[in-house]
Write a protein that holds these residues in place. Structure first.
Motif, PDB file in Angstrom:
ATOM      1  N   UNK A   3      35.604  20.991  55.560  1.00 29.10           N
ATOM      2  CA  UNK A   3      34.984  22.433  55.596  1.00 29.10           C
ATOM      3  C   UNK A   3      35.784  23.167  56.616  1.00 29.10           C
ATOM      4  N   UNK A   4      36.351  24.189  56.178  1.00 26.66           N
ATOM      5  CA  UNK A   4      37.433  24.927  56.921  1.00 26.66           C
ATOM      6  C   UNK A   4      36.678  26.283  57.597  1.00 26.66           C
ATOM      7  N   UNK A   5      36.748  26.381  58.726  1.00 26.98           N
ATOM      8  CA  UNK A   5      35.829  27.622  59.452  1.00 26.98           C
ATOM      9  C   UNK A   5      36.669  28.838  58.955  1.00 26.98           C
ATOM     10  N   UNK A   6      35.908  29.734  58.471  1.00 24.79           N
ATOM     11  CA  UNK A   6      36.553  31.186  58.467  1.00 24.79           C
ATOM     12  C   UNK A   6      36.539  32.013  59.700  1.00 24.79           C
ATOM     13  N   UNK A   7      38.025  32.178  60.244  1.00 28.57           N
ATOM     14  CA  UNK A   7      37.997  32.744  61.340  1.00 28.57           C
ATOM     15  C   UNK A   7      38.186  34.222  61.385  1.00 28.57           C
ATOM     16  N   UNK A   8      37.810  34.762  62.539  1.00 24.03           N
ATOM     17  CA  UNK A   8      37.560  36.406  62.438  1.00 24.03           C
ATOM     18  C   UNK A   8      38.736  37.289  61.832  1.00 24.03           C
ATOM     19  N   UNK A   9      40.142  36.537  62.027  1.00 22.19           N
ATOM     20  CA  UNK A   9      41.163  37.371  61.463  1.00 22.19           C
ATOM     21  C   UNK A   9      41.145  37.135  59.667  1.00 22.19           C
ATOM     22  N   UNK A  10      40.622  36.079  59.311  1.00 23.99           N
ATOM     23  CA  UNK A  10      40.556  35.894  57.667  1.00 23.99           C
ATOM     24  C   UNK A  10      39.426  36.639  57.172  1.00 23.99           C
ATOM     25  N   UNK A  11      38.140  36.866  58.085  1.00 26.71           N
ATOM     26  CA  UNK A  11      36.951  37.420  57.317  1.00 26.71           C
ATOM     27  C   UNK A  11      37.261  38.696  56.512  1.00 26.71           C
ATOM     28  N   UNK A  12      37.889  39.714  57.243  1.00 32.02           N
ATOM     29  CA  UNK A  12      37.815  41.132  56.614  1.00 32.02           C
ATOM     30  C   UNK A  12      38.692  41.156  55.383  1.00 32.02           C
ATOM     31  N   UNK A  13      39.700  40.168  55.193  1.00 32.48           N
ATOM     32  CA  UNK A  13      40.625  40.232  54.063  1.00 32.48           C
ATOM     33  C   UNK A  13      39.644  39.729  52.899  1.00 32.48           C
ATOM     34  N   UNK A  14      38.909  38.505  53.049  1.00 36.61           N
ATOM     35  CA  UNK A  14      38.005  37.886  52.283  1.00 36.61           C
ATOM     36  C   UNK A  14      36.838  38.933  51.661  1.00 36.61           C
ATOM     37  N   UNK A  15      36.410  39.750  52.546  1.00 35.31           N
ATOM     38  CA  UNK A  15      35.327  40.673  52.100  1.00 35.31           C
ATOM     39  C   UNK A  15      35.858  41.893  51.488  1.00 35.31           C
ATOM     40  N   UNK A  16      37.119  42.259  51.696  1.00 35.61           N
ATOM     41  CA  UNK A  16      37.761  43.251  51.004  1.00 35.61           C
ATOM     42  C   UNK A  16      38.179  42.939  49.699  1.00 35.61           C
ATOM     43  N   UNK A  17      38.701  41.669  49.504  1.00 39.47           N
ATOM     44  CA  UNK A  17      39.201  41.118  48.087  1.00 39.47           C
ATOM     45  C   UNK A  17      38.611  40.159  47.615  1.00 39.47           C
ATOM     46  N   UNK A  18      37.207  40.055  47.814  1.00 43.55           N
ATOM     47  CA  UNK A  18      36.515  39.069  47.215  1.00 43.55           C
ATOM     48  C   UNK A  18      36.491  39.260  45.617  1.00 43.55           C
ATOM     49  N   UNK A  19      36.302  38.473  44.919  1.00 38.51           N
ATOM     50  CA  UNK A  19      36.385  38.537  43.419  1.00 38.51           C
ATOM     51  C   UNK A  19      35.414  37.452  42.760  1.00 38.51           C
ATOM     52  N   UNK A  20      35.707  36.993  41.533  1.00 36.43           N
ATOM     53  CA  UNK A  20      35.029  35.941  41.131  1.00 36.43           C
ATOM     54  C   UNK A  20      36.139  35.022  40.099  1.00 36.43           C
ATOM     55  N   UNK A  21      35.702  33.824  39.941  1.00 38.94           N
ATOM     56  CA  UNK A  21      36.524  32.826  38.999  1.00 38.94           C
ATOM     57  C   UNK A  21      37.679  32.338  40.286  1.00 38.94           C
TER      58      UNK A  21
END
Length: 416
Positions: A307-325
Motif C-alpha cells: 500500500x503506497x501512501x498518497x503524498x501531498x504533492x501527488x494528491x492534487x494531480x490525482x484529483x484533477x486528472x481522475x478518470x475511470x478504467x
C-alpha cells in the motif's frame, strides 16, 4: 657376454684405447631406451655400475615400454597418427584423459533437460519453459515462496536463464561447461548493459553449480568472468541520475498542456516511486483518494503486495486528472514522445531515482522510502537508487511542485 635376463640391454667388457675419453671405462651397456626406440650405449668403470644402470633401464621399460609390445600393429599405427595430429603440442595421454572425463556418459543430459530439472528444483514448472508465447509475468510463479526461494528470485531466475537454455539446448551440460569463451561472447552479444549481463552471468553460474552438485558436469564456465562483476561494482558506486526540480516542473506542466492523459501517471511515477510496469497495470479502482493510499497487488508488483501512501504533492494531480478504467495506456511511449517535444533526455529509472533520492532527503528514513518503492531490503535502494547529493532546499522545491492552474482540467481527463 653376460646378459640381463629378459632385458633388451647387454653388458659387455670393451677394449678401450689409451688417450680416448672412455679410457677408464671398461664396461659398456648396450640396448634401446624403448622397444622401438633409438639404440643407446653407455660406458661405466665397473661391471656392477653397468648392471645397476641396466636394471634401472629395465624397470623403466617394464613400467612404460613393455606395454607397447601388447599393442597390435593397427593400434601402434593409430597412436602414431594421433601423435602426428597433435604436433607435439599436447601429450596424447592428456588428450585421452580429457576425453574420458568429458565424453558423453549415460548420465549426461542436455542443457535444456538440465534447465528443466534445475528450474523445477526452484518451483518453476516445465510447462512454463515449453510455452511458445512466453508471458512476461506468469502469475503462478509468483504467488508463493518455494523451498526457501523468494518469488522475486524465482521469477528473475526464470527470465534470465530461459534464453540461454534455448540457445544451448542441444549441447550436453558437460560439453557446454567447456565453452566458456563461446558463452561469454553470447552473453556480450545478448546484453549490452553491464548490470543485465552480470545478472544473467550469475544465473548461468547458479545453473552450472547445480549441475556440478548433480554430477552432470565437472566445471562452471561462468566462474572465470570476474571482469563482469568488477564492471558492475564500479557502476554501483556512481550517483544515479535524477530530475532537477526545474526539469520536473517543465515535464509536468508540459504534460498538462500537450498530453493531459498521462499527467496522473507521470505524477504517480515521480511522487510515489511506482514502477512503469505497475503504473501501466494500475486502474483507478486501485487508487483510494479518500483513504490516501494506492494499492499495488501481487500480480502487478515485482516483489510483493504493498500500500503506497498518497503524498501531498501527488494528491492534487490525482484529483484533477481522475478518470475511470486504466490509469494510462502505452505510458512509456507517450512519455518518450513528450520528452522529445520539450528536449528532455529521459534516462533509465529517472522517476524512481528521483523519487527515492528526494524522498530520503525529505524524510531521512531509508526503510520507509525503500518499502514504498517495493524493495525488500534497503541495500538495493541504497546501492542503485539513492543519490545523496541533494540539498534540503532542492528537496523542498521538488515536493512543492503543483499543477499549473492555467492548464488544470485542460483536455480530456482519464485514459486516452
Amino acid at each position: 657376454m653376460p646378459k640381463i635376463e629378459r632385458a633388451p640391454f647387454t653388458v659387455v667388457k670393451t677394449v678401450v684405447h689409451k688417450g680416448t675419453i672412455h679410457e677408464s671405462k671398461k664396461w659398456k651397456l648396450e640396448g634401446r631406451k624403448e622397444v622401438f626406440g633409438k639404440r643407446i650405449r653407455q660406458f661405466f668403470e665397473t661391471e656392477k655400475a653397468a648392471r645397476e644402470a641396466g636394471n634401472r633401464r629395465l624397470a623403466e621399460l617394464r613400467s612404460h615400454g613393455l606395454r607397447a609390445t601388447e599393442l597390435t600393429d593397427f593400434q601402434r599405427a593409430d597412436a602414431a597418427q594421433a601423435i602426428q595430429l597433435l604436433n607435439s603440442e599436447v601429450p596424447l595421454q592428456e588428450v585421452v584423459s580429457f576425453y574420458l572425463e568429458n565424453r558423453r556418459k549415460p548420465s549426461d543430459i542436455t542443457v535444456w533437460e538440465g534447465g528443466i530439472r534445475f528450474l523445477e528444483s526452484r518451483g518453476i514448472p516445465e510447462s512454463e519453459l515449453k510455452r511458445k508465447a512466453f508471458e512476461r509475468r506468469p502469475a503462478e510463479l509468483r504467488l508463493n515462496d518455494f523451498g526457501g526461494y523468494r518469488k522475486s528470485h524465482r521469477y528473475t531466475l526464470f527470465c534470465r536463464l530461459k534464453p540461454f537454455l534455448k540457445d544451448y539446448a542441444k549441447f550436453t551440460m558437460r560439453e557446454a561447461s567447456h565453452k566458456a569463451p563461446t558463452i561469454k561472447k553470447w552473453l556480450e552479444k545478448k546484453n549490452s548493459n553491464n548490470i543485465t549481463r552480470d545478472n544473467r552471468r550469475r544465473s548461468i553460474s547458479s545453473f552450472f553449480l547445480w549441475g556440478i552438485a548433480e554430477e552432470y558436469c565437472a566445471k562452471n564456465p561462468a566462474e572465470t568472468w570476474t571482469e563482469l562483476k568488477k564492471q558492475v561494482n564500479k557502476l554501483g558506486k556512481r550517483k544515479p541520475p535524477i530530475l532537477t526540480p526545474e526539469q520536473l516542473q517543465l515535464l509536468l506542466h508540459s504534460a498538462q498542456k500537450h498530453s493531459p492523459n498521462i499527467c496522473a501517471a507521470l505524477a504517480i511515477s515521480v511522487f510515489s516511486g511506482a514502477r512503469v510496469s505497475e503504473i501501466e497495470k494500475m486502474s483507478w479502482s486501485d487508487i483510494k483518494l479518500d483513504d490516501l493510499f494506492m494499492h499495488v497487488p501481487l500480480e502487478h508488483s515485482k516483489s510483493e503486495t504493498r500500500e503506497v501512501k498518497i503524498l501531498d504533492a501527488l494528491l492534487p494531480w490525482l484529483q484533477i486528472y481522475k478518470g475511470s478504467g486504466s490509469v494510462v495506456t502505452n505510458f512509456a511511449k507517450k512519455r518518450r514522445k513528450l520528452c522529445k517535444l520539450i528536449h528532455l533526455q529521459w534516462k533509465h529509472n529517472f522517476a524512481r531515482h528521483s523519487y527515492g533520492s528526494y524522498r530520503y532527503t525529505h524524510t531521512e528514513n531509508l526503510e520507509t522510502t525503500a518499502f514504498s518503492m517495493g524493495h525488500e531490503d534497503i541495500n538495493t535502494f541504497r546501492k542503485w537508487y539513492l543519490n545523496r547529493g541533494i540539498t534540503r532546499k532542492e528537496a523542498d522545491a521538488y515536493w512543492a511542485i503543483r499543477p499549473d492552474p492555467k492548464y488544470a482540467g485542460f483536455g480530456t481527463q482519464g485514459t486516452q
